[in-house]
Design an enzyme around this catalytic site. Structure first.
Site, PDB file in Angstrom:
ATOM      1  CG  HIS A 219      -5.627   1.118  -3.500  1.00 59.29           C
ATOM      2  ND1 HIS A 219      -5.368   1.637  -2.249  1.00 59.29           N
ATOM      3  CD2 HIS A 219      -4.845   0.004  -3.603  1.00 59.29           C
ATOM      4  CE1 HIS A 219      -4.451   0.907  -1.644  1.00 59.29           C
ATOM      5  NE2 HIS A 219      -4.131  -0.105  -2.432  1.00 59.29           N
ATOM      6  CD  GLN A 221      -3.412  -5.012  -4.133  1.00 55.20           C
ATOM      7  OE1 GLN A 221      -2.468  -5.575  -4.701  1.00 55.20           O
ATOM      8  NE2 GLN A 221      -3.475  -4.911  -2.810  1.00 55.20           N
TER       9      GLN A 221
END
Length: 400
Positions: A219, A221
């Protein structure tokens, strides 16, 4: 698990065959699914049936009057999950035993962070975001110096899930998935830039425990700041002192050097002339582009495989995955759009297979850097690693 369609689910066709589906989580946070072309997922998405606590109050920023920097004080971030197992991964699709943040199976998912450094309040109320008391009143307000100055840390922090799998990184994704993430970055950059009080958008990926990553899930951000960040402020000052075309001059200088590691039709990757870190590489478009939202389909199409080659070369430097910060620097929303060029800055503290660079007195306290690896040597090592990771190259778009 409830699998009927949410009444508020909205669908939008994006570039490269990507389909965006918009909904909300149980506490009102936005959730966006980005379905890649040829996805095996259906159109339905499950309801987030969790009972969640109310969202935390928006944090406060305090001014460091000596430097002019704004420091966010966000106590809610102390409660973040630390390196959970696969059965408790908060970024995996929900299961009966794991009430995670994403209700449905997905290709790429983006949602508002539950523990944000900025937001959820904005300088004006929009949608589900309230207006913050004591919000910043523009760039002049933020630049004024004074003791004891505080403002609400308005803005937005989002999590970008590259895959439903528990482990990996951007570099472990397929080319199709990488292209889907790039489309999501561009879409979110455009959307966040329209929010009141937002001055700069920053997509990034932290990879590895040595960097301080708290989740092994692949992931990244996106931060939407209420101010122009300190680094970009320094860049704007340098442009004012030199030339509006400073980024083009840098690119041409690097392209003529031995520090180029990859070059395509639209992008060049190079170790910068004054690299600070043992491993540092920049990736820059050949034309002036302020942010990812302004890139063309052709530029995004080339970026996906080129960026994957770069990341896989970074991992091939050593026998274990390389920790890094992949930072996409974009022009501010309201200033410097014609001069600040989009570029990636990838840095790693790893200076040997079993050694890390730590920022000690001179660098941490005085911001005075000393580099142990000559940039030209770093570029040569990275070119060799890229070749080991992808020995077959064809055409200009794959040249090193």
């Amino acid at each position: 698990m409830n699998t009927h369609d949410l009444p508020e689910l909205r669908t939008e066709d994006l570039g490269a065959g990507v389909v965006k589906r918009t909904t909300t989580l149980a506490d009102g946070r936005d959730l966006f699914y980005y379905d890649e072309p040829g996805t095996t997922l259906g159109a339905e998405r499950a309801v987030d049936a969790r009972v969640l606590d109310p969202r935390p109050d928006t944090a406060t920023m305090r001014l460091d009057v000596l430097t002019g920097d704004w420091i966010t004080v966000a106590a809610n971030r102390q409660n973040r999950v630390m390196m959970p197992g696969a059965d408790a991964d908060p970024l995996a699709p929900q299961t009966p035993g794991n009430p995670s943040e994403v209700p449905s199976r997905y290709d790429v998912a983006v949602f508002e962070n539950r523990s944000p450094a900025f937001g959820p309040a904005l300088s004006e109320a929009v949608g589900g975001a309230p207006q913050a008391p004591n919000a910043p009143r523009g760039r002049d307000d933020l630049s004024a110096l004074g003791l004891g100055r505080t403002r609400a840390a308005v803005g937005r922090c989002e999590v970008v899930c590259f895959s439903p799998e528990h482990s990996g990184s951007f570099g472990t994704q397929s080319e199709t998935r990488a292209r889907t993430v790039i489309e999501a970055w561009a879409d979110r950059t455009a959307a966040l830039s329209t929010l009141p009080g937002i001055e700069q958008i920053f997509p990034f990926e932290n990879r590895g425990e040595a960097i301080g990553v708290t989740l092994p899930h692949p992931h990244g951000q996106i931060y939407a700041y209420p101010y122009v960040t300190p680094r970009t402020t320094r860049v704007l000052e340098s442009i004012d002192r030199t030339a509006p075309e400073l980024f083009q001059h840098i690119l041409e200088s690097e392209q003529a050097s031995e520090r180029v590691v990859l070059r395509g039709e639209h992008w060049t990757a190079f170790v910068p002339f004054a690299a600070r870190w043992p491993l540092e590489v920049h990736l820059m478009p050949h034309r002036h582009v302020p942010d990812l939202a302004e890139t063309t389909a052709a530029e995004r199409d080339e970026l996906a495989p080129l960026y994957l080659r770069l990341l896989r070369g970074v991992d091939a430097l050593y026998d274990s995955p390389t920790p890094y910060i992949a930072a996409w620097h974009q022009a501010p929303v309201h200033v410097g759009r014609d001069t600040v060029r989009l570029h990636l800055q990838l840095t790693s503290p790893r200076r040997a297979a079993d050694k890390l660079k730590f920022l000690a007195g001179s660098e941490a306290a005085m911001w005075a850097w000393a580099a142990e690896v000559p940039p030209e040597a770093g570029a040569a090592r990275l070119r060799e690693a890229i070749e080991r990771a992808s020995p077959t190259t064809t055409g200009e778009g794959a040249s090193a």
